[in-house]
Design a protein around this motif. Structure first.
Motif, PDB file in Angstrom:
ATOM      1  N   PHE A  12      47.357  57.290  49.615  1.00 56.98           N
ATOM      2  CA  PHE A  12      46.113  56.527  49.519  1.00 56.98           C
ATOM      3  C   PHE A  12      45.403  56.385  50.864  1.00 56.98           C
ATOM      4  CE2 PHE A  12      48.237  55.272  45.610  1.00 56.98           C
ATOM      5  CZ  PHE A  12      47.193  55.273  44.700  1.00 56.98           C
ATOM      6  N   SER A  13      46.136  56.528  51.961  1.00 59.49           N
ATOM      7  CA  SER A  13      45.526  56.384  53.282  1.00 59.49           C
ATOM      8  C   SER A  13      44.521  57.492  53.581  1.00 59.49           C
ATOM      9  CB  SER A  13      46.607  56.365  54.367  1.00 59.49           C
ATOM     10  OG  SER A  13      47.264  57.631  54.440  1.00 59.49           O
ATOM     11  N   LYS A  14      44.577  58.586  52.833  1.00 57.91           N
ATOM     12  CA  LYS A  14      43.669  59.710  53.065  1.00 57.91           C
ATOM     13  C   LYS A  14      42.313  59.525  52.389  1.00 57.91           C
ATOM     14  CE  LYS A  14      47.242  63.243  53.762  1.00 57.91           C
ATOM     15  NZ  LYS A  14      47.773  64.547  53.290  1.00 57.91           N
ATOM     16  N   PHE A  15      42.182  58.469  51.582  1.00 58.37           N
ATOM     17  CA  PHE A  15      40.941  58.257  50.840  1.00 58.37           C
ATOM     18  C   PHE A  15      40.225  57.024  51.384  1.00 58.37           C
ATOM     19  CE2 PHE A  15      43.871  60.501  48.080  1.00 58.37           C
ATOM     20  CZ  PHE A  15      43.088  61.546  47.606  1.00 58.37           C
ATOM     21  N   LYS A  16      39.012  57.228  51.859  1.00 63.00           N
ATOM     22  CA  LYS A  16      38.234  56.135  52.422  1.00 63.00           C
ATOM     23  C   LYS A  16      37.202  55.656  51.405  1.00 63.00           C
ATOM     24  CE  LYS A  16      38.694  57.628  57.233  1.00 63.00           C
ATOM     25  NZ  LYS A  16      37.970  57.997  58.481  1.00 63.00           N
ATOM     26  N   ALA A  21      31.297  49.570  49.004  1.00 66.74           N
ATOM     27  CA  ALA A  21      32.334  49.108  48.065  1.00 66.74           C
ATOM     28  C   ALA A  21      32.989  47.825  48.554  1.00 66.74           C
ATOM     29  CB  ALA A  21      33.394  50.192  47.885  1.00 66.74           C
ATOM     30  N   GLN A  22      33.424  47.001  47.593  1.00 66.46           N
ATOM     31  CA  GLN A  22      34.224  45.819  47.889  1.00 66.46           C
ATOM     32  C   GLN A  22      35.690  46.188  47.607  1.00 66.46           C
ATOM     33  OE1 GLN A  22      32.694  41.888  46.619  1.00 66.46           O
ATOM     34  NE2 GLN A  22      31.029  43.009  45.613  1.00 66.46           N
ATOM     35  N   PRO A  23      36.473  46.437  48.636  1.00 68.16           N
ATOM     36  CA  PRO A  23      37.836  46.947  48.450  1.00 68.16           C
ATOM     37  C   PRO A  23      38.669  46.152  47.443  1.00 68.16           C
ATOM     38  CG  PRO A  23      37.259  46.963  50.767  1.00 68.16           C
ATOM     39  CD  PRO A  23      36.136  46.253  50.063  1.00 68.16           C
ATOM     40  N   ASN A  29      42.057  50.337  45.040  1.00 68.65           N
ATOM     41  CA  ASN A  29      42.893  49.219  45.469  1.00 68.65           C
ATOM     42  C   ASN A  29      43.890  48.839  44.385  1.00 68.65           C
ATOM     43  OD1 ASN A  29      43.192  45.973  45.533  1.00 68.65           O
ATOM     44  ND2 ASN A  29      43.026  46.756  47.619  1.00 68.65           N
ATOM     45  N   LEU A  30      43.413  48.819  43.126  1.00 66.19           N
ATOM     46  CA  LEU A  30      44.310  48.502  42.007  1.00 66.19           C
ATOM     47  C   LEU A  30      45.390  49.575  41.858  1.00 66.19           C
ATOM     48  CD1 LEU A  30      45.028  46.832  39.461  1.00 66.19           C
ATOM     49  CD2 LEU A  30      43.383  48.251  38.200  1.00 66.19           C
ATOM     50  N   LEU A  31      45.008  50.842  41.985  1.00 64.56           N
ATOM     51  CA  LEU A  31      45.978  51.929  41.861  1.00 64.56           C
ATOM     52  C   LEU A  31      47.031  51.863  42.961  1.00 64.56           C
ATOM     53  CD1 LEU A  31      43.504  54.799  40.965  1.00 64.56           C
ATOM     54  CD2 LEU A  31      45.385  54.016  39.517  1.00 64.56           C
ATOM     55  N   GLU A  32      46.609  51.541  44.173  1.00 68.30           N
ATOM     56  CA  GLU A  32      47.559  51.448  45.283  1.00 68.30           C
ATOM     57  C   GLU A  32      48.542  50.294  45.061  1.00 68.30           C
ATOM     58  OE1 GLU A  32      47.589  51.698  50.166  1.00 68.30           O
ATOM     59  OE2 GLU A  32      45.708  51.266  49.101  1.00 68.30           O
ATOM     60  N   LYS A  33      48.043  49.164  44.557  1.00 72.09           N
ATOM     61  CA  LYS A  33      48.928  48.038  44.255  1.00 72.09           C
ATOM     62  C   LYS A  33      49.897  48.392  43.136  1.00 72.09           C
ATOM     63  CE  LYS A  33      45.963  44.159  45.657  1.00 72.09           C
ATOM     64  NZ  LYS A  33      45.208  42.971  45.192  1.00 72.09           N
ATOM     65  N   ASN A  34      49.358  49.033  42.092  1.00 72.41           N
ATOM     66  CA  ASN A  34      50.209  49.372  40.945  1.00 72.41           C
ATOM     67  C   ASN A  34      51.288  50.384  41.309  1.00 72.41           C
ATOM     68  OD1 ASN A  34      48.782  47.641  39.315  1.00 72.41           O
ATOM     69  ND2 ASN A  34      47.691  49.238  38.181  1.00 72.41           N
ATOM     70  N   GLN A  35      51.014  51.215  42.308  1.00 71.82           N
ATOM     71  CA  GLN A  35      51.991  52.222  42.713  1.00 71.82           C
ATOM     72  C   GLN A  35      53.315  51.578  43.127  1.00 71.82           C
ATOM     73  OE1 GLN A  35      51.333  54.547  46.371  1.00 71.82           O
ATOM     74  NE2 GLN A  35      51.646  56.403  45.145  1.00 71.82           N
ATOM     75  N   SER A  36      53.251  50.389  43.707  1.00 71.61           N
ATOM     76  CA  SER A  36      54.472  49.706  44.161  1.00 71.61           C
ATOM     77  C   SER A  36      54.940  48.623  43.195  1.00 71.61           C
ATOM     78  CB  SER A  36      54.240  49.085  45.541  1.00 71.61           C
ATOM     79  OG  SER A  36      53.159  48.166  45.506  1.00 71.61           O
ATOM     80  N   LYS A  37      54.036  48.154  42.334  1.00 71.98           N
ATOM     81  CA  LYS A  37      54.386  47.000  41.496  1.00 71.98           C
ATOM     82  C   LYS A  37      54.572  47.328  40.010  1.00 71.98           C
ATOM     83  CE  LYS A  37      52.160  43.493  44.394  1.00 71.98           C
ATOM     84  NZ  LYS A  37      51.156  42.395  44.429  1.00 71.98           N
ATOM     85  N   LEU A  38      53.926  48.402  39.535  1.00 74.57           N
ATOM     86  CA  LEU A  38      53.958  48.704  38.100  1.00 74.57           C
ATOM     87  C   LEU A  38      54.989  49.787  37.808  1.00 74.57           C
ATOM     88  CD1 LEU A  38      52.632  48.221  35.286  1.00 74.57           C
ATOM     89  CD2 LEU A  38      51.066  50.105  35.837  1.00 74.57           C
ATOM     90  N   PRO A  39      56.059  49.459  37.059  1.00 79.66           N
ATOM     91  CA  PRO A  39      57.040  50.499  36.693  1.00 79.66           C
ATOM     92  C   PRO A  39      56.358  51.590  35.868  1.00 79.66           C
ATOM     93  CG  PRO A  39      57.894  48.297  36.232  1.00 79.66           C
ATOM     94  CD  PRO A  39      56.436  48.138  36.541  1.00 79.66           C
ATOM     95  N   PRO A  40      56.697  52.850  36.097  1.00 84.20           N
ATOM     96  CA  PRO A  40      56.037  53.949  35.382  1.00 84.20           C
ATOM     97  C   PRO A  40      56.071  53.803  33.862  1.00 84.20           C
ATOM     98  CG  PRO A  40      57.329  54.811  37.204  1.00 84.20           C
ATOM     99  CD  PRO A  40      57.636  53.346  37.123  1.00 84.20           C
ATOM    100  N   TYR A  73      38.007  56.280  43.263  1.00 84.82           N
ATOM    101  CA  TYR A  73      38.670  55.116  43.849  1.00 84.82           C
ATOM    102  C   TYR A  73      37.687  54.034  44.282  1.00 84.82           C
ATOM    103  CZ  TYR A  73      43.154  57.635  44.175  1.00 84.82           C
ATOM    104  OH  TYR A  73      44.325  58.302  43.895  1.00 84.82           O
ATOM    105  N   GLY A  74      36.461  54.403  44.598  1.00 84.56           N
ATOM    106  CA  GLY A  74      35.485  53.413  45.050  1.00 84.56           C
ATOM    107  C   GLY A  74      34.777  52.690  43.925  1.00 84.56           C
ATOM    108  N   LEU A  75      35.016  53.099  42.669  1.00 87.46           N
ATOM    109  CA  LEU A  75      34.360  52.465  41.530  1.00 87.46           C
ATOM    110  C   LEU A  75      35.091  51.186  41.114  1.00 87.46           C
ATOM    111  CD1 LEU A  75      33.569  55.657  39.405  1.00 87.46           C
ATOM    112  CD2 LEU A  75      32.120  54.502  41.093  1.00 87.46           C
ATOM    113  N   ASN A  76      34.419  50.401  40.296  1.00 90.67           N
ATOM    114  CA  ASN A  76      34.973  49.130  39.835  1.00 90.67           C
ATOM    115  C   ASN A  76      36.329  49.308  39.165  1.00 90.67           C
ATOM    116  OD1 ASN A  76      35.244  47.034  37.509  1.00 90.67           O
ATOM    117  ND2 ASN A  76      33.810  46.087  38.935  1.00 90.67           N
ATOM    118  N   ARG A  77      37.231  48.384  39.361  1.00 89.87           N
ATOM    119  CA  ARG A  77      38.602  48.489  38.831  1.00 89.87           C
ATOM    120  C   ARG A  77      38.690  48.262  37.321  1.00 89.87           C
ATOM    121  NH1 ARG A  77      41.057  42.786  41.294  1.00 89.87           N
ATOM    122  NH2 ARG A  77      39.542  41.415  40.269  1.00 89.87           N
ATOM    123  N   ILE A  78      37.595  47.894  36.673  1.00 92.99           N
ATOM    124  CA  ILE A  78      37.503  47.636  35.234  1.00 92.99           C
ATOM    125  C   ILE A  78      38.169  46.308  34.876  1.00 92.99           C
ATOM    126  CG2 ILE A  78      38.046  48.460  32.895  1.00 92.99           C
ATOM    127  CD1 ILE A  78      37.967  51.332  34.086  1.00 92.99           C
TER     128      ILE A  78
END
Length: 384
Positions: A12-16, A21-23, A29-40, A73-78
Motif C-alpha cells: 500500500f505504500s506504493k499508492f499515493k 482525498a480525505q484519507p 485506507n479501509l483496504l489497508e486496515k482490513n489487510q491486518s484486521k479482517l481474516p480472509p 484507492y482514492g475513492l469513497n470507502r462506501i
C-alpha cells in the motif's frame, strides 16, 4: 487450498492518494486496515489483479491492475463495514496456461467460501481461466463487448477468440449473453454461430434507450467479463479498439452497479485497459469508478429469490393457448423485480429465472415471451 502461494500481496505504500482525498474515508485506507484486521475467510468481496497479457492481440494491459488501484484507492470507502480485501496480484506463470490454472484455483477456492471476486486484468482471454473455476457446475456468462469474441477453427487462444475455447472446453456453460455489441463490427455468420450456441445478444442502441432491460441478464449472471473496448474511445482512450461509438461513462458505471446488485454473481472481471495508450489516466479513472459502482451495488444489494420467502412475492399465473400449463411470474414486494418459472417437458426439473415486467405483459397478451423460449431450450438441453 493455500491460495497465498499464488499471490503477490499489495504494498500500500506504493499508492499515493490524490491531494483532494480525505484519507480517513478512502477505500484504500479501509483496504489497508482490513489487510491486518479482517481474516480472509470473513471477507465478502475481494480484489484480485492479473498482470498477464501474453495472449492479447495488443499487449500492454498487464500494467493495468496497479494503475486502476491508484485511482480506486482514492475513492469513497462506501462503508466502514464493507468486508473487502485486496488480495494483490496473481503471480504470473511461466506460461499463460499456468496463469489460467492459477486463476481457476484461486477463484474456485474463494467461491467455495462464498466470497465474490472482482478481477482487475489483464487481457480478456483470462476469462477462459475464470470459466474453469466453475468446474462442472452450470454457470451463466455475460460479456460486455463491442463484438463477438469467437472464431471457428482457431487453434491458439487470444483476447479476440477466447469464447470459442470456453464453448469447446467448458461444457458446464449454461447460458451466454453479449451486451453492447455494435452491428458494424459483427458479421452475419457470427450471428449464425451465436444462434447455434444459444448466445443471447443486445445491441448498443437497445441498451442506450432502455438500460433497465439489461438488469435481468446481469442478475442471472455468475461470471461477468467486461471489455473496456466496449466504451467509446473519447471516454476510455486507453484501449486498442478505438471506436468513436460505445458505452458512455455513466452507462458503464450503471452496468457495474447492476452487476454488484446481482444475487448470484461470483466473479466480475474488467479487461483490456492499456495504460500506455491512455491520456491523463482517464481510462484508469473510469475503470476505477466502474469497479467502485460494482462494490457499492454489492454492499447495498438485497439478495432475494422467489424460491424462499414466497410470502414476500406476488405470484401471477398466466394462461396461454399454446402451452398446457400456465406461465408463472413472481414480483418482489420489496424491490419490484420480476422472475418467471421455467420447467422441462416432463415437469421434473424447474428453474426460476430473472425477467422484467415486459415479459409478463407479453404473456398477458397471450403471447409467449422470447425469454421463456430461450430458457426452455436451454433447460431441456441441460436435462438431456
Amino acid at each position: 487450498m493455500d491460495i497465498e502461494l499464488y499471490l503477490k500481496p499489495v504494498d500500500f505504500s506504493k499508492f499515493k492518494l490524490p491531494p483532494w482525498a480525505q484519507p480517513k474515508f478512502c477505500l484504500g485506507n479501509l483496504l489497508e486496515k482490513n489487510q491486518s484486521k479482517l481474516p480472509p475467510d470473513k471477507a465478502k468481496v475481494v480484489l484480485l489483479g492479473v498482470e498477464d497479457d501474453r495472449n492479447s492481440v495488443i499487449q500492454g494491459s498487464a500494467k493495468a491492475p496497479n494503475v486502476i488501484r491508484q485511482y480506486l484507492y482514492g475513492l469513497n470507502r462506501i462503508s466502514p463495514r464493507l468486508k473487502i480485501l485486496d488480495l494483490g496480484n496473481i503471480k504470473t506463470g511461466k506460461t499463460v496456461n499456468d496463469t489460467y490454472f492459477a486463476l481457476r484455483d484461486v477463484c474456485s477456492s474463494l467461491m467455495n467460501e462464498d466470497i465474490t471476486v472482482c478481477v482487475l486484468g489483464g487481457s480478456q482471454d483470462l476469462t477462459f481461466g475464470l470459466a474453469k473455476a466453475f468446474g462442472e457446475n452450470p454457470f451463466n456468462l455475460v460479456n460486455i463487448d463491442p463484438k463477438f469474441d469467437f472464431k471457428k477453427g482457431v487453434k491458439t487462444i487470444n483476447s479476440e477468440n477466447y469464447l470459442s475455447f470456453i464453448f469447446e472446453k467448458q461444457q458446464s456453460l449454461y447460458a451466454h449473453t453479449i451486451l453492447g455489441y455494435q452491428n458494424y463490427f459483427t458479421d452475419g455468420l457470427e450471428f449464425d454461430h451465436a444462434f447455434e450456441t444459444g448466445t443471447e445478444t443486445k445491441r448498443l442502441g437497445e441498451i442506450r434507450y432502455d438500460m433497465a432491460s439489461i438488469e435481468p441478464y446481469l442478475r442471472d449472471a455468475d461470471l461477468l467479463s467486461f471489455d473496456i473496448n466496449a466504451i467509446r474511445q473519447l471516454e476510455a482512450p486507453g484501449q486498442y479498439f478505438g471506436s468513436p461509438n460505445g458505452l458512455y461513462a455513466e452507462e458503464a458505471c450503471q452496468i457495474g452497479h447492476y452487476a454488484g446488485m446481482a444475487d448470484q454473481l461470483k466473479i466480475a472481471a474488467f479487461f483490456n485497459l492499456v495504460p500506455r495508450l491512455d491520456h491523463d489516466d482517464l481510462s484508469a479513472k473510469l475503470v476505477a469508478q466502474v469497479v467502485w459502482h460494482f462494490l457499492e451495488g454489492f454492499y447495498f444489494k438485497k439478495a432475494e429469490t422467489p424460491k424462499d420467502k414466497r410470502a414476500e412475492f406476488n405470484e401471477f399465473l398466466v394462461e396461454i393457448d399454446d402451452i398446457d400449463l400456465p406461465l408463472i411470474f413472481y414480483q418482489s414486494q420489496k424491490t419490484g423485480r420480476w422472475w418467471m418459472k421455467i420447467s422441462d417437458e416432463e415437469g421434473s426439473f424447474e428453474r426460476i429465472v430473472p425477467c422484467n415486467e415486459d415479459d409478463y405483459k407479453i404473456a398477458a397478451q397471450n403471447e409467449i415471451p422470447d425469454r421463456w423460449w430461450r430458457n426452455i431450450r436451454k433447460l431441456n438441453k441441460l436435462v438431456k
